[in-house]
Design a protein around this motif. Sequence first.
Motif, PDB file in Angstrom:
ATOM      1  N   LYS A  27      57.236  35.233  18.608  1.00  0.00           N
ATOM      2  CA  LYS A  27      57.293  34.284  19.718  1.00  0.00           C
ATOM      3  C   LYS A  27      56.520  33.003  19.420  1.00  0.00           C
ATOM      4  N   VAL A  28      55.644  33.038  18.411  1.00  0.00           N
ATOM      5  CA  VAL A  28      54.888  31.845  18.016  1.00  0.00           C
ATOM      6  C   VAL A  28      55.748  31.079  17.021  1.00  0.00           C
ATOM      7  N   ARG A  29      56.228  29.933  17.434  1.00  0.00           N
ATOM      8  CA  ARG A  29      57.145  29.166  16.579  1.00  0.00           C
ATOM      9  C   ARG A  29      56.406  28.271  15.597  1.00  0.00           C
ATOM     10  N   ARG A  30      55.321  27.654  16.035  1.00  0.00           N
ATOM     11  CA  ARG A  30      54.559  26.764  15.159  1.00  0.00           C
ATOM     12  C   ARG A  30      53.356  27.523  14.631  1.00  0.00           C
ATOM     13  N   LYS A  31      53.474  28.021  13.421  1.00  0.00           N
ATOM     14  CA  LYS A  31      52.405  28.801  12.795  1.00  0.00           C
ATOM     15  C   LYS A  31      51.272  27.888  12.335  1.00  0.00           C
ATOM     16  N   MET A  32      50.059  28.425  12.394  1.00  0.00           N
ATOM     17  CA  MET A  32      48.894  27.651  11.969  1.00  0.00           C
ATOM     18  C   MET A  32      48.925  27.438  10.460  1.00  0.00           C
ATOM     19  N   PHE A  55      43.055  33.991   4.553  1.00  0.00           N
ATOM     20  CA  PHE A  55      44.248  33.436   5.199  1.00  0.00           C
ATOM     21  C   PHE A  55      45.498  33.926   4.466  1.00  0.00           C
ATOM     22  N   ASP A  56      45.486  33.806   3.146  1.00  0.00           N
ATOM     23  CA  ASP A  56      46.648  34.238   2.353  1.00  0.00           C
ATOM     24  C   ASP A  56      46.929  35.718   2.556  1.00  0.00           C
ATOM     25  N   ALA A  57      45.880  36.543   2.566  1.00  0.00           N
ATOM     26  CA  ALA A  57      46.059  37.986   2.722  1.00  0.00           C
ATOM     27  C   ALA A  57      46.627  38.325   4.103  1.00  0.00           C
ATOM     28  N   VAL A  58      46.082  37.723   5.145  1.00  0.00           N
ATOM     29  CA  VAL A  58      46.513  38.034   6.508  1.00  0.00           C
ATOM     30  C   VAL A  58      47.931  37.545   6.776  1.00  0.00           C
TER      31      VAL A  58
END
Length: 120
Positions: A27-32, A55-58
């Motif tokens: 549902k989150v269209r614009r990812k951080m 960040f890369d791992a998650v």
Amino acid sequence: GAFASPDQAHMAASSLLLLNADAHNPKVRRKMPKDSFADATVQNGLPRALMETLFDAVTQLDLRVEERPSMQVVREGWVRKRGRAGADWTPRFAVLSTRALYLYDTAWTAEPSQILPLEH
């Protein structure tokens, strides 16, 4: 350790959980973006290189609370959940584990439609 204080470790864990929800919720269209995440965490005193690696791992692997086949089920069965804005009551299959209450659209659905973590 990787962090200067327990507060920094808590801040990192909280940031990563929020990132996980952002990265893996359809549902989150614009990812951080990675640079925005790193900038925000560095402002809180967290090590940039470590947070970029995390960040890369998650973003590559969704952190799940529990997998349904291996969770410790306390109770399960059908419940009725009120929809948004007082709409009709909708049946959901509920699984109460030792960690959370999971609501599924059907009894055989693999992914929960809602997860309500239990606080200790």
